[in-house]
Design an enzyme around this catalytic site. Structure first.
Site, PDB file in Angstrom:
ATOM      1  N   VAL A 239       0.833  -1.208   0.000  1.00 36.41           N
ATOM      2  CA  VAL A 239       0.000   0.000   0.000  1.00 36.41           C
ATOM      3  C   VAL A 239       0.865   1.255   0.000  1.00 36.41           C
ATOM      4  O   VAL A 239       1.841   1.352   0.751  1.00 36.41           O
ATOM      5  CB  VAL A 239      -0.914   0.028   1.251  1.00 36.41           C
ATOM      6  N   SER A 251       7.692   2.138  -6.362  1.00 35.86           N
ATOM      7  CA  SER A 251       8.873   1.499  -6.944  1.00 35.86           C
ATOM      8  C   SER A 251      10.021   1.460  -5.947  1.00 35.86           C
ATOM      9  O   SER A 251      10.730   0.460  -5.836  1.00 35.86           O
ATOM     10  CB  SER A 251       9.310   2.236  -8.212  1.00 35.86           C
ATOM     11  N   GLU A 273       1.625 -12.582  -3.665  1.00 35.73           N
ATOM     12  CA  GLU A 273       0.317 -13.203  -3.524  1.00 35.73           C
ATOM     13  C   GLU A 273      -0.738 -12.440  -4.323  1.00 35.73           C
ATOM     14  O   GLU A 273      -1.013 -11.265  -4.043  1.00 35.73           O
ATOM     15  CB  GLU A 273      -0.089 -13.225  -2.039  1.00 35.73           C
TER      16      GLU A 273
END
Length: 430
Positions: A239, A251, A273
């Site tokens: 996040v 990044s 995931e």
């Protein structure tokens, strides 16, 4: 009924509140208050319901404020009118541990401004031009000392769940998972094996020995056993809060995580995931840039005469040149990426670079396409077969049920879509 129904996404406003002195030092274009989460997803479905609607109130405003560093929370729900309580009127009381008194919250913000420090170990830092600076570019900023008034530092920390004080901090931080990740949910905090990487803006005060920290984003990581004696670290949540988005902080956070993984001898590879499309693009772009800048990898991949420039580029790369144009670049012989690629060589580098299998094979395919001459029929055919082989293996159970002709058609269609997407991603690499 419409008059009594509110869109939960529009009703919710977020603020990352700084103390008075820190607010006064902000640039004119800086704003960290009264924003909405970035995308229209079910931000508060886990708090207020699955349909993004709140019933029973008129002129509803949900004001959620967090101290910019410590993330202490204040919640104020305002409305002009409310229907009598019933089973159809949504209850706006939440499980958040928050301040209800605004003055008490603001006192906490002032206190935390100088007392709060990130938990864990510093693993990476980088600099950006100050909004109050003199328009200096990134190359100039990176040469300036950290205490320059034209520089803002950002710091990345690694911390584990059972670090003193972090479990409590995580309870406040995890609200962003519900606000920013579609289908996101809280993790089990009783599992001490969770690891976290957090990102903060470090803002200097007039006193050079004093700095304040402001939350930017974080990622949660979970280690799984990897035979025979290592772990596979899975990136679970990622996040960046709205005021810092589209500024390449994501990044920087991802690259910090990857370097951290490379430097740990107990980790076999980094996996992700169920990544969202935006994160897949971020991951692909940064992984490609890493490989393009890796001189030994590029030389072995494309031959001893491969030219490395502008971050390790070889061939017609980037927005100015598409694959197959060459840009006057020649190689001193066929490299390991062929096509077809040398599978043993690819696997050796995959393990060395600790990148998950499917991701690394995709990266290899993109690099080959980057340099592939479309006029070379033999190489183009070898490339097409290589990509189709991976697609077939990955989707074997579905494709094996199709008739031979239908299977061939589906593979060709998928290959065309994959190639088109590769070209889109390669255009992101500057």
């Amino acid at each position: 009924m419409a008059d009594w129904t509110s869109d939960s996404n529009e009703a919710l406003t977020l603020s990352l509140v700084r103390c008075k002195e820190d607010k006064e030092s902000l640039g004119s274009d800086e704003s960290y208050e009264n924003f909405h989460p970035h995308s229209r997803i079910r931000y508060i479905s886990c708090i207020y319901g699955e349909d993004e609607k709140i019933y029973g109130y008129r002129d509803l405003v949900i004001d959620l404020r967090l101290a910019s560093g410590s993330l202490a929370q204040y919640l104020n729900v305002k409305y002009s009118e409310k229907l009598p309580s019933s089973s159809t009127v949504d209850d706006l009381n939440t499980a958040l541990d928050h301040y209800k008194d605004e003055n008490a919250f603001l006192k906490r913000v002032e206190s935390d401004a100088t007392s709060f420090k990130p938990l864990g170990n510093l693993i990476h830092s980088y600099k950006r031009a100050s909004p109050k600076g003199k328009g200096k570019g990134s190359a100039v900023v990176n040469q300036l000392p950290a205490d320059s008034e034209d520089v803002i530092e950002f710091e990345v920390y690694h911390v584990i769940m059972n670090a003193p004080g972090f479990r409590e901090y995580h309870r406040r931080m995890q609200i962003f998972i519900l606000l920013y990740i579609e289908g996101g949910s809280y993790i089990d905090e009783e599992e001490d094996t969770w690891e976290f990487v957090t990102l903060y803006e470090k803002r200097k005060r007039s006193n050079p020995d004093l700095a304040t920290y402001h939350f930017v984003g974080y990622s949660s990581l979970y280690p799984f056993y990897c035979f025979p004696e290592k772990v596979r670290l899975r990136l679970s949540q990622f996040v960046i809060v709205s005021p810092y988005q589209r500024q390449a902080h994501g990044s920087e956070l991802y690259k910090a995580i990857y370097r951290f993984v490379l430097n740990r001898s107990d980790i076999a590879e980094l996996t992700v995931e169920d990544p969202a499309e935006a994160f897949e693009d971020l991951r692909d772009k940064n992984d490609l840039e890493m490989l393009l800048a890796h001189e030994q990898f590029m030389q072995e991949a494309f031959g001893s005469g491969a030219v490395s420039h502008g971050g390790g580029r070889v061939g017609g790369i980037g927005k100015a040149g598409r694959s197959g144009r060459g840009c006057g670049v020649t190689t001193g012989g066929k490299g390991k990426l062929g096509p077809p690629a040398d599978k043993a060589w690819v696997e050796k580098w995959r393990k060395d670079l600790k990148i998950a299998g499917r991701q690394f094979y995709r990266l290899v395919e993109m690099l080959i396409l980057l340099r592939l001459d479309p006029m070379d029929i033999r190489a183009s055919r070898a490339y097409r077969l290589q990509v189709k082989e991976r697609i077939y293996r990955f989707n074997f159970e579905v494709l094996a049920q199709l008739e031979k002709e239908e299977r061939h058609d589906k593979l060709e269609e998928t290959f065309s879509n994959v190639k088109e997407d590769y070209q889109r991603i390669l255009a992101l690499v500057s």
